[in-house]
Design an enzyme around this catalytic site. Structure first.
Site, PDB file in Angstrom:
ATOM      1  N   TYR A 173       0.823  -1.217   0.000  1.00 11.75           N
ATOM      2  CA  TYR A 173       0.000   0.000   0.000  1.00 11.75           C
ATOM      3  C   TYR A 173       0.853   1.262   0.000  1.00 11.75           C
ATOM      4  O   TYR A 173       0.435   2.296  -0.513  1.00 11.75           O
ATOM      5  CB  TYR A 173      -1.008  -0.019   1.155  1.00 11.75           C
ATOM      6  CG  TYR A 173      -2.177  -0.924   0.812  1.00 11.75           C
ATOM      7  CD1 TYR A 173      -3.149  -0.510  -0.099  1.00 11.75           C
ATOM      8  CD2 TYR A 173      -2.259  -2.206   1.327  1.00 11.75           C
ATOM      9  CE1 TYR A 173      -4.184  -1.347  -0.458  1.00 11.75           C
ATOM     10  CE2 TYR A 173      -3.294  -3.061   0.977  1.00 11.75           C
ATOM     11  CZ  TYR A 173      -4.255  -2.630   0.087  1.00 11.75           C
ATOM     12  OH  TYR A 173      -5.274  -3.452  -0.286  1.00 11.75           O
TER      13      TYR A 173
ATOM     14  N   GLN B 218     -15.164   2.482  -6.570  1.00 16.96           N
ATOM     15  CA  GLN B 218     -14.453   1.346  -5.983  1.00 16.96           C
ATOM     16  C   GLN B 218     -12.966   1.667  -5.885  1.00 16.96           C
ATOM     17  O   GLN B 218     -12.202   0.899  -5.319  1.00 16.96           O
ATOM     18  CB  GLN B 218     -14.622   0.104  -6.864  1.00 16.96           C
ATOM     19  CG  GLN B 218     -16.057  -0.317  -7.032  1.00 16.96           C
ATOM     20  CD  GLN B 218     -16.205  -1.348  -8.137  1.00 16.96           C
ATOM     21  OE1 GLN B 218     -16.002  -2.528  -7.928  1.00 16.96           O
ATOM     22  NE2 GLN B 218     -16.544  -0.900  -9.323  1.00 16.96           N
TER      23      GLN B 218
ATOM     24  N   ASP C 156      -7.765   5.355  -4.931  1.00 12.23           N
ATOM     25  CA  ASP C 156      -6.637   6.224  -5.282  1.00 12.23           C
ATOM     26  C   ASP C 156      -6.894   7.717  -5.058  1.00 12.23           C
ATOM     27  O   ASP C 156      -6.007   8.541  -5.273  1.00 12.23           O
ATOM     28  CB  ASP C 156      -6.228   5.983  -6.745  1.00 12.23           C
ATOM     29  CG  ASP C 156      -7.390   6.139  -7.721  1.00 12.23           C
ATOM     30  OD1 ASP C 156      -8.304   6.970  -7.469  1.00 12.23           O
ATOM     31  OD2 ASP C 156      -7.399   5.428  -8.752  1.00 12.23           O
TER      32      ASP C 156
ATOM     33  N   HIS D 222     -14.711   1.398  -1.211  1.00 10.87           N
ATOM     34  CA  HIS D 222     -13.658   0.454  -0.823  1.00 10.87           C
ATOM     35  C   HIS D 222     -12.543   1.133  -0.033  1.00 10.87           C
ATOM     36  O   HIS D 222     -11.465   0.563   0.131  1.00 10.87           O
ATOM     37  CB  HIS D 222     -13.094  -0.258  -2.057  1.00 10.87           C
ATOM     38  CG  HIS D 222     -14.079  -1.209  -2.680  1.00 10.87           C
ATOM     39  ND1 HIS D 222     -13.929  -1.751  -3.936  1.00 10.87           N
ATOM     40  CD2 HIS D 222     -15.258  -1.709  -2.204  1.00 10.87           C
ATOM     41  CE1 HIS D 222     -14.962  -2.548  -4.205  1.00 10.87           C
ATOM     42  NE2 HIS D 222     -15.786  -2.523  -3.181  1.00 10.87           N
TER      43      HIS D 222
ATOM     44  N   CYS E 223      -6.686   1.759  13.235  1.00  6.67           N
ATOM     45  CA  CYS E 223      -6.218   0.658  14.068  1.00  6.67           C
ATOM     46  C   CYS E 223      -6.888  -0.630  13.601  1.00  6.67           C
ATOM     47  O   CYS E 223      -8.042  -0.631  13.187  1.00  6.67           O
ATOM     48  CB  CYS E 223      -6.546   0.914  15.541  1.00  6.67           C
ATOM     49  SG  CYS E 223      -5.902  -0.369  16.631  1.00  6.67           S
TER      50      CYS E 223
ATOM     51  N   ASN F  53     -17.393   0.787 -20.811  1.00  9.91           N
ATOM     52  CA  ASN F  53     -16.265  -0.089 -20.469  1.00  9.91           C
ATOM     53  C   ASN F  53     -15.499  -0.501 -21.722  1.00  9.91           C
ATOM     54  O   ASN F  53     -16.063  -0.599 -22.802  1.00  9.91           O
ATOM     55  CB  ASN F  53     -16.791  -1.343 -19.751  1.00  9.91           C
ATOM     56  CG  ASN F  53     -15.837  -1.876 -18.715  1.00  9.91           C
ATOM     57  OD1 ASN F  53     -15.364  -1.116 -17.868  1.00  9.91           O
ATOM     58  ND2 ASN F  53     -15.538  -3.163 -18.775  1.00  9.91           N
TER      59      ASN F  53
ATOM     60  N   ALA G  26     -12.923   5.283 -21.037  1.00  9.14           N
ATOM     61  CA  ALA G  26     -13.718   6.206 -20.225  1.00  9.14           C
ATOM     62  C   ALA G  26     -13.549   7.647 -20.712  1.00  9.14           C
ATOM     63  O   ALA G  26     -14.532   8.387 -20.831  1.00  9.14           O
ATOM     64  CB  ALA G  26     -13.300   6.072 -18.762  1.00  9.14           C
TER      65      ALA G  26
HETATM   66  P1  NAD Z   1     -11.134  -4.479 -12.687  1.00 10.34           P
HETATM   67  O1  NAD Z   1      -9.660  -4.348 -12.786  1.00 10.34           O
HETATM   68  O2  NAD Z   1     -11.706  -5.767 -12.276  1.00 10.34           O
HETATM   69  O3  NAD Z   1     -11.780  -4.100 -14.089  1.00 10.34           O
HETATM   70  C1  NAD Z   1     -11.445  -2.941 -14.771  1.00 10.34           C
HETATM   71  C2  NAD Z   1     -12.350  -2.810 -15.977  1.00 10.34           C
HETATM   72  O4  NAD Z   1     -12.058  -1.559 -16.585  1.00 10.34           O
HETATM   73  C3  NAD Z   1     -12.131  -3.892 -17.037  1.00 10.34           C
HETATM   74  O5  NAD Z   1     -13.380  -4.464 -17.370  1.00 10.34           O
HETATM   75  C4  NAD Z   1     -11.554  -3.127 -18.241  1.00 10.34           C
HETATM   76  O6  NAD Z   1     -12.107  -3.552 -19.481  1.00 10.34           O
HETATM   77  C5  NAD Z   1     -12.003  -1.721 -17.994  1.00 10.34           C
HETATM   78  N1  NAD Z   1     -11.067  -0.706 -18.506  1.00 10.34           N
HETATM   79  C6  NAD Z   1      -9.718  -0.736 -18.545  1.00 10.34           C
HETATM   80  N2  NAD Z   1      -9.230   0.418 -19.023  1.00 10.34           N
HETATM   81  C7  NAD Z   1     -10.298   1.188 -19.304  1.00 10.34           C
HETATM   82  C8  NAD Z   1     -10.474   2.502 -19.812  1.00 10.34           C
HETATM   83  N3  NAD Z   1      -9.424   3.257 -20.134  1.00 10.34           N
HETATM   84  N4  NAD Z   1     -11.743   2.974 -19.945  1.00 10.34           N
HETATM   85  C9  NAD Z   1     -12.825   2.207 -19.629  1.00 10.34           C
HETATM   86  N5  NAD Z   1     -12.715   0.967 -19.142  1.00 10.34           N
HETATM   87  C10 NAD Z   1     -11.486   0.467 -18.969  1.00 10.34           C
HETATM   88  O7  NAD Z   1     -11.600  -3.270 -11.743  1.00 10.34           O
HETATM   89  P2  NAD Z   1     -12.833  -3.110 -10.747  1.00 10.34           P
HETATM   90  O8  NAD Z   1     -14.072  -3.614 -11.381  1.00 10.34           O
HETATM   91  O9  NAD Z   1     -12.760  -1.700 -10.282  1.00 10.34           O
HETATM   92  O10 NAD Z   1     -12.473  -4.049  -9.524  1.00 10.34           O
HETATM   93  C11 NAD Z   1     -11.172  -3.952  -8.974  1.00 10.34           C
HETATM   94  C12 NAD Z   1     -11.105  -3.900  -7.454  1.00 10.34           C
HETATM   95  O11 NAD Z   1      -9.746  -3.585  -7.091  1.00 10.34           O
HETATM   96  C13 NAD Z   1     -11.892  -2.806  -6.823  1.00 10.34           C
HETATM   97  O12 NAD Z   1     -12.495  -3.384  -5.720  1.00 10.34           O
HETATM   98  C14 NAD Z   1     -10.894  -1.732  -6.372  1.00 10.34           C
HETATM   99  O13 NAD Z   1     -11.139  -1.358  -5.041  1.00 10.34           O
HETATM  100  C15 NAD Z   1      -9.530  -2.380  -6.456  1.00 10.34           C
HETATM  101  N6  NAD Z   1      -8.539  -1.619  -7.296  1.00 10.34           N
HETATM  102  C16 NAD Z   1      -8.469  -0.252  -7.215  1.00 10.34           C
HETATM  103  C17 NAD Z   1      -7.596   0.468  -8.042  1.00 10.34           C
HETATM  104  C18 NAD Z   1      -7.565   1.980  -7.933  1.00 10.34           C
HETATM  105  O14 NAD Z   1      -7.883   2.536  -6.893  1.00 10.34           O
HETATM  106  N7  NAD Z   1      -7.218   2.699  -9.014  1.00 10.34           N
HETATM  107  C19 NAD Z   1      -6.784  -0.206  -8.964  1.00 10.34           C
HETATM  108  C20 NAD Z   1      -6.863  -1.632  -9.025  1.00 10.34           C
HETATM  109  C21 NAD Z   1      -7.754  -2.310  -8.185  1.00 10.34           C
HETATM  110 ZN    ZN Z   2      -5.529   0.819  18.609  1.00  9.25          ZN
END
Ligand code: NAD
Ligand code: ZN
Length: 238
Positions: free
Chosen positions: A61, A96, A99, A114, A122, A212, A230
């Site tokens: 992290y 979700q 960042d 998330h 803690c 997506n 996006a």
């Molecule tokens: P995922 O990685 O499972 O899926 C990402 C989706 O985004 C894919 O279906 C892909 O086709 C699509 N994608 C990729 N690039 C794209 C773009 N430029 N424009 C549009 N779509 C695009 O992600 P999720 O569904 O968010 O699940 C991942 C889990 O992991 C979440 O629970 C999250 O908390 C965590 N996570 C967070 C981060 C972050 O904070 N940036 C990064 C990785 C994972």
């Molecule tokens: Zn504590």
């Protein structure tokens, strides 16, 4: 692509996933074959993984903190912030992503379902220590000043529950008696309960859109699918 039908009455609830931050240079799960930045998700994003090797989890992290701190919000984050400004209380952004890029782009009504990379708490549930803002990077696990237990990132790991007040807020928003759109962007539809929000929207008579790059696992639940990045799609439809 046509513009989304958003007038002076319409409410919009948005769910974003890792795909929205991909164009800021932050890897999604999907792009790395089910790993998160080369790490086994079990090891770095579950309570069991933290119990086994908290130092590894903190190093992971800490890297994410550094990486997201150097990234910049992209056009998709900015377009959503702009839409939020235009709609005010008729807008809710559920993300979700951990960042913090939506908030940095200026979005105000954001639910970070998330958690947030830049918060620490803690690991002992009953401890009175507050959740704190924390951008530090750690090689070893920091300890609680109040009880001596391990501190942990304020992240909802796999197998953990969401904050129930977040779910309540989402449901309340969906119950508004107005035409409402649900917009899921950059999410694979594989992580629940987030992936189930489209069905909840349907139960409330809300029209759902998916933006997506690839096919999402829950794609059949959506009324409209707009394939593309996006940034590109949001620039066209907003
Ligand atoms: P995922 O990685 O499972 O899926 C990402 C989706 O985004 C894919 O279906 C892909 O086709 C699509 N994608 C990729 N690039 C794209 C773009 N430029 N424009 C549009 N779509 C695009 O992600 P999720 O569904 O968010 O699940 C991942 C889990 O992991 C979440 O629970 C999250 O908390 C965590 N996570 C967070 C981060 C972050 O904070 N940036 C990064 C990785 C994972
Ligand atoms: Zn504590």
């Amino acid at each position: 692509m046509d513009k989304l039908p958003i007038d002076d009455e319409t409410c919009v609830i948005v769910l974003t996933g890792a795909g929205v931050s991909a164009e800021s240079g932050i890897q999604t799960f999907r792009d790395s074959g089910g790993l998160w930045e080369g790490h086994d998700v079990e090891a770095v994003a579950t309570p069991e993984g933290f119990k086994k090797d908290p130092d590894l989890v903190w190093r992971f992290y800490s890297e994410r903190r550094k990486q997201a701190g150097q990234a910049l919000p992209n056009l998709a984050h900015l377009k959503l912030a702009e839409l939020g400004d235009r709609l005010g209380p008729r807008f809710l952004l559920v993300t979700q992503n951990v960042d913090a890029l939506h908030v940095r782009a200026g979005s105000k009504r954001v639910i970070e379902m998330h958690g947030n990379l830049y918060r620490t708490r803690c690991s002992r549930k009953k401890c009175k220590r507050d959740v704190t803002v924390d951008a530090n990077v750690y090689e070893t696990t920091p300890l609680c000043e109040k009880c001596g237990e391990n501190l942990r990132p304020h992240i909802v790991w796999f197998g953990e529950n969401l904050d129930p007040t977040h779910i309540e807020r989402i449901e309340r928003f969906m119950q508004y008696p107005r035409p409402t759109l649900f917009l899921a962007i950059g999410t694979s539809g594989s992580v629940y309960p987030a992936a189930g929000l489209v069905r909840l929207a349907k139960q409330h008579g809300i029209t759902s859109y998916l933006i997506n790059k690839d096919v999402a696992e829950n794609e059949a639940d959506f009324d409209v699918v707009l394939r593309g990045s996006a940034c590109d799609v949001l620039s066209e439809v907003l």
